[in-house]
Design a protein around this motif. Structure first.
Motif, PDB file in Angstrom:
ATOM      1  N   SER A   1       0.827  -1.214   0.000  1.00  0.00           N
ATOM      2  CA  SER A   1       0.000   0.000   0.000  1.00  0.00           C
ATOM      3  C   SER A   1       0.862   1.265   0.000  1.00  0.00           C
ATOM      4  O   SER A   1       0.398   2.350  -0.324  1.00  0.00           O
ATOM      5  CB  SER A   1      -0.929  -0.013   1.213  1.00  0.00           C
ATOM      6  N   ALA A   2       2.144   1.116   0.352  1.00  0.00           N
ATOM      7  CA  ALA A   2       3.028   2.296   0.342  1.00  0.00           C
ATOM      8  C   ALA A   2       3.653   2.494  -1.047  1.00  0.00           C
ATOM      9  O   ALA A   2       4.451   3.407  -1.239  1.00  0.00           O
ATOM     10  CB  ALA A   2       4.121   2.116   1.378  1.00  0.00           C
ATOM     11  N   GLY A   3       3.286   1.641  -1.996  1.00  0.00           N
ATOM     12  CA  GLY A   3       3.919   1.688  -3.325  1.00  0.00           C
ATOM     13  C   GLY A   3       4.778   0.449  -3.506  1.00  0.00           C
ATOM     14  O   GLY A   3       5.734   0.261  -2.748  1.00  0.00           O
ATOM     15  N   GLN A   4       4.420  -0.379  -4.487  1.00  0.00           N
ATOM     16  CA  GLN A   4       5.113  -1.653  -4.654  1.00  0.00           C
ATOM     17  C   GLN A   4       6.483  -1.463  -5.320  1.00  0.00           C
ATOM     18  O   GLN A   4       6.584  -0.841  -6.375  1.00  0.00           O
ATOM     19  CB  GLN A   4       4.264  -2.612  -5.508  1.00  0.00           C
ATOM     20  N   VAL A   5       7.513  -2.001  -4.655  1.00  0.00           N
ATOM     21  CA  VAL A   5       8.855  -1.957  -5.244  1.00  0.00           C
ATOM     22  C   VAL A   5       9.128  -3.295  -5.938  1.00  0.00           C
ATOM     23  O   VAL A   5       8.813  -4.364  -5.397  1.00  0.00           O
ATOM     24  CB  VAL A   5       9.927  -1.687  -4.163  1.00  0.00           C
ATOM     25  N   VAL A   6       9.680  -3.244  -7.147  1.00  0.00           N
ATOM     26  CA  VAL A   6      10.092  -4.461  -7.869  1.00  0.00           C
ATOM     27  C   VAL A   6      11.518  -4.252  -8.369  1.00  0.00           C
ATOM     28  O   VAL A   6      11.955  -3.112  -8.566  1.00  0.00           O
ATOM     29  CB  VAL A   6       9.157  -4.770  -9.058  1.00  0.00           C
ATOM     30  N   SER A   7      12.234  -5.370  -8.559  1.00  0.00           N
ATOM     31  CA  SER A   7      13.607  -5.240  -9.066  1.00  0.00           C
ATOM     32  C   SER A   7      14.008  -6.510  -9.796  1.00  0.00           C
ATOM     33  O   SER A   7      13.322  -7.533  -9.712  1.00  0.00           O
ATOM     34  CB  SER A   7      14.580  -4.997  -7.905  1.00  0.00           C
ATOM     35  N   LEU A   8      15.108  -6.444 -10.510  1.00  0.00           N
ATOM     36  CA  LEU A   8      15.727  -7.660 -11.052  1.00  0.00           C
ATOM     37  C   LEU A   8      17.056  -7.853 -10.334  1.00  0.00           C
ATOM     38  O   LEU A   8      17.699  -6.875  -9.935  1.00  0.00           O
ATOM     39  CB  LEU A   8      15.968  -7.537 -12.557  1.00  0.00           C
ATOM     40  N   PRO A   9      17.481  -9.116 -10.138  1.00  0.00           N
ATOM     41  CA  PRO A   9      18.762  -9.373  -9.476  1.00  0.00           C
ATOM     42  C   PRO A   9      19.912  -8.742 -10.253  1.00  0.00           C
ATOM     43  O   PRO A   9      19.791  -8.528 -11.462  1.00  0.00           O
ATOM     44  CB  PRO A   9      18.878 -10.897  -9.504  1.00  0.00           C
ATOM     45  N   SER A  10      21.025  -8.493  -9.573  1.00  0.00           N
ATOM     46  CA  SER A  10      22.180  -7.984 -10.309  1.00  0.00           C
ATOM     47  C   SER A  10      23.212  -9.079 -10.563  1.00  0.00           C
ATOM     48  O   SER A  10      24.186  -8.856 -11.259  1.00  0.00           O
ATOM     49  CB  SER A  10      22.807  -6.780  -9.606  1.00  0.00           C
ATOM     50  N   TRP A  11      22.979 -10.284 -10.014  1.00  0.00           N
ATOM     51  CA  TRP A  11      23.864 -11.407 -10.370  1.00  0.00           C
ATOM     52  C   TRP A  11      23.069 -12.705 -10.305  1.00  0.00           C
ATOM     53  O   TRP A  11      21.971 -12.735  -9.739  1.00  0.00           O
ATOM     54  CB  TRP A  11      25.099 -11.462  -9.478  1.00  0.00           C
ATOM     55  N   ILE A  12      23.653 -13.745 -10.894  1.00  0.00           N
ATOM     56  CA  ILE A  12      22.984 -15.046 -10.897  1.00  0.00           C
ATOM     57  C   ILE A  12      23.811 -16.019 -10.070  1.00  0.00           C
ATOM     58  O   ILE A  12      25.034 -16.116 -10.258  1.00  0.00           O
ATOM     59  CB  ILE A  12      22.762 -15.569 -12.341  1.00  0.00           C
ATOM     60  N   PRO A  13      23.187 -16.730  -9.115  1.00  0.00           N
ATOM     61  CA  PRO A  13      23.929 -17.692  -8.303  1.00  0.00           C
ATOM     62  C   PRO A  13      24.723 -18.665  -9.178  1.00  0.00           C
ATOM     63  O   PRO A  13      24.220 -19.161 -10.187  1.00  0.00           O
ATOM     64  CB  PRO A  13      22.820 -18.416  -7.535  1.00  0.00           C
ATOM     65  N   GLY A  14      25.971 -18.896  -8.764  1.00  0.00           N
ATOM     66  CA  GLY A  14      26.840 -19.801  -9.515  1.00  0.00           C
ATOM     67  C   GLY A  14      27.832 -19.060 -10.387  1.00  0.00           C
ATOM     68  O   GLY A  14      28.829 -19.618 -10.821  1.00  0.00           O
ATOM     69  N   SER A  15      27.567 -17.778 -10.643  1.00  0.00           N
ATOM     70  CA  SER A  15      28.459 -16.981 -11.486  1.00  0.00           C
ATOM     71  C   SER A  15      28.668 -15.646 -10.785  1.00  0.00           C
ATOM     72  O   SER A  15      27.775 -14.794 -10.784  1.00  0.00           O
ATOM     73  CB  SER A  15      27.805 -16.790 -12.854  1.00  0.00           C
TER      74      SER A  15
END
Ligand code: ZN
Length: 597
Positions: free
Chosen positions: A30-44
């Motif tokens: 309700s305060a404003g939905q935050v979304v993101s994409l990861p900055s790295w991938i596990p294993g690399s």
């Protein structure tokens, strides 16, 4: 209202290399939905900032459009709204690797880290994914392969999949295209290798060999397989190579020449390498995906996660990947010793082993191992290569200390029981305590040296105690990977540089620390023109190294930044940096006494 997160993904624009995405959140913050994409991938272990590939994004709710604000390089915040909140976006996918995403008219591949938005505060919500076919997919008989939980799919695999939470969602890569599916069973579990690309394949041999290999690993950990099914997703290319581990799948990339072809029974070096790669990623299902380092629990996917223990997860896995091929009879003892000799050779050819410790190599993976430049060989040591050799030393040491009753296998099984099966994170440095426990005696002195110093490893002594002689010789030429006795005339001098042929010229790729080239002032990037006034080529350089004597001087003409220069290089004696292993058995036929049988 259900708090599930719904995603859909469609390869609608293969020509634009774009996945069309949708994310539906029933009860947004309700305060404003935050979304993101990861900055790295596990294993690399490198910051890759996957959000940079989002080319369009917008949000809407019942009342119409919802403004979005970009908060930083990875994340957005939607204005407060009444749910459901729908976010539509496009992800550019044209990275030919196992770590990101790729789409064209031939096939599509993606990792969840590249495409699925993380909905902040709802990471534990159940996720549902609809993989939607486009007309292009239907017309070209595309299928879908993934380890995601199947909910409701059509005969080609398009439809609804799910996962328990966001962390699980991003651990299941997806391959789509005109797939070649090769199913097999191992340890009572359904397995499948799914390949895409142009290739010829002896499917029977491939599935027979993989079934043997996977059964070996399942038996190694002395328990039922930890997964309900497993899928190898393989992109077959001209010269690609790589792999990334996941809980019930792995993403692989290989060359079409690596695969076995009908009518050829011989084990080629390339197929041996491919089986080694499959073995490596499959072993990770236990070691790193389930026996997990504390530093990765939970994964902080927007920042670097530092650990000094990658030698446990990558080194030990690298030690067992090739050895498993020998243990299950896919290659013989001589072939395994050749591979081990090549690993030792790679280690010996890294002057950086005298400057970076194994623990540092792991800790600094983010900026050094994953961002190697022309000075890398001088500055760093690989936690894969040195880690595998530390595992070898440990294995031999434990066998000696316990009069052959215990081995590194017991360490792995105890780690599996204590941390893998219980889902407990392995504390930083925790593997050492387990080794000491199995050994019944502290190995702290060995670990101090092996992990925290640059002292040479006691390979010679340990191997000789195990009936194998470590021989060192000079490299024959630039193609010599080691592992075998010399078969050609050896050079008498070394230049201390590595070169690359480029459009009929030679470019210096590496200048080795304290070598003749460095002392003379040569630098990576220099274009070699002539040596002793004769136009230079790989052949000329090779011949020269066979004819000159240590201490001789050569006159080298080169271009640096397009300016002609002349330097004198005093040649030195070559280092014996090439290893090969031979068996010192009393009865040459009794290979069963060797530790890796
Ligand atoms: Zn690995």
């Amino acid at each position: 209202m259900s708090s599930s997160i719904f995603y859909s993904i469609s390869p609608r624009h293969p020509q634009a290399h774009s996945f069309v995405m949708r994310c539906l959140i029933n009860d947004p913050d309700s305060a404003g939905q935050v979304v993101s994409l990861p900055s790295w991938i596990p294993g690399s272990y490198m910051i890759r900032d996957f959000a940079k590939n989002v080319t369009r994004i917008n949000a809407s709710a019942k009342g119409g459009g919802v403004p979005m604000e970009k908060l930083d390089k990875d994340s957005w915040r939607c204005d407060p709204c009444i749910g459901p909140l729908q976010i539509e976006y496009e992800v550019y996918a044209w990275d030919p690797s196992v770590r990101t995403a790729r789409l064209d008219e031939a096939y599509g591949f993606f990792n969840g880290t590249s495409v699925f938005l993380r909905v902040h505060g709802k990471e534990e919500s159940v996720c549902s994914v609809d993989i939607q076919p486009s007309d292009w997919c239907r017309e070209n008989y595309w299928q879908v392969a993934t380890g995601l939980d199947i909910k409701k799919i059509d005969s080609n695999g398009f439809g609804e999949y799910g996962s328990d939470n966001y962390d699980a969602l991003i651990d299941y890569p997806v391959l789509m295209g005109a797939l070649r599916r090769c199913p097999f069973k191992a340890g009572g579990v359904e397995h499948e290798m799914v390949l895409v690309g142009h290739f010829d394949l002896d499917e029977q041999r491939l599935t027979r060999d993989l079934a043997i290999l996977c059964s070996h690993h399942i038996n190694f950990f002395q328990s039922p397989a930890p997964m309900e099914r497993y899928v190898f997703l393989v992109q077959v290319t001209t010269s690609g190579y790589g792999g990334l581990e996941h809980r019930n799948s792995s993403a692989l990339m290989c060359s079409r020449d690596d695969l076995p072809v009908p009518g050829v029974e011989k084990m080629s070096d390339a197929y041996r390498t491919f089986l080694g790669l499959c073995s490596h990623e499959y072993f990770h299902s236990w070691n790193v995906k389930r026996i997990r380092p504390q530093a990765f629990v939970p994964y902080d996917l927007n920042h670097e996660c530092y650990t000094r223990d990658l030698w446990v997860f990558e080194g030990i896995t690298s030690y067992y990947d090739d050895q498993a091929l020998c243990r299950c009879g896919l290659i013989n003892a001589e072939s395994y010793l050749e591979l081990l000799g090549q690993t030792i050779t790679r280690y010996l050819r890294t002057p950086g082993r005298r400057h970076q410790t194994l623990a540092e190599s792991s800790f600094e993976a983010w900026t050094k191992f994953y961002k190697q430049d022309e000075n890398a060989a001088n500055a760093i040591v690989s936690y894969y290569t040195k880690g595998a050799l530390v595992a070898l030393c440990l294995d031999l040491q434990i066998r000696t200390e316990t009069a052959g009753k215990k081995s590194l296998d017991d360490v792995m099984c105890l780690l599996w029981q204590r941390y893998g099966q219980t889902n407990e994170a392995l504390p930083e440095g925790g593997a050492i305590a387990v080794v000491n426990e199995i050994c019944g005696k502290s190995q702290d002195r060995f670990f101090d040296q092996a992990l925290h110093s640059t002292a040479e490893l006691p390979l010679q002594a340990l191997l000789s105690g195990a009936g194998v002689v470590l021989n060192q010789r000079i490299a024959m030429n630039a193609q010599d990977k080691g592992g075998k006795e010399a078969s050609e005339t050896l050079p008498k001098v070394a230049t201390g540089m590595r070169v690359q042929a480029e459009n009929s010229t030679l470019r210096i790729s590496h200048v080795l620390r304290d070598g003749p080239a460095q002392r003379a002032g040569l630098a990576p990037g220099d274009i070699l023109v002539a040596i002793d006034n004769v136009q230079v080529s790989s052949k000329v350089l090779e011949r020269l190294c066979q004819q000159k004597e240590p201490g001789d001087t050569i006159a080298v003409h080169l271009f640096r930044d397009s300016v002609l220069q002349l330097v004198n290089v005093v040649l030195a004696e070559p280092e014996a940096d090439t290893a090969f292993l031979t068996m010192a058995l009393v009865d040459a036929d009794d290979k069963s006494v060797l530790w890796f049988h």
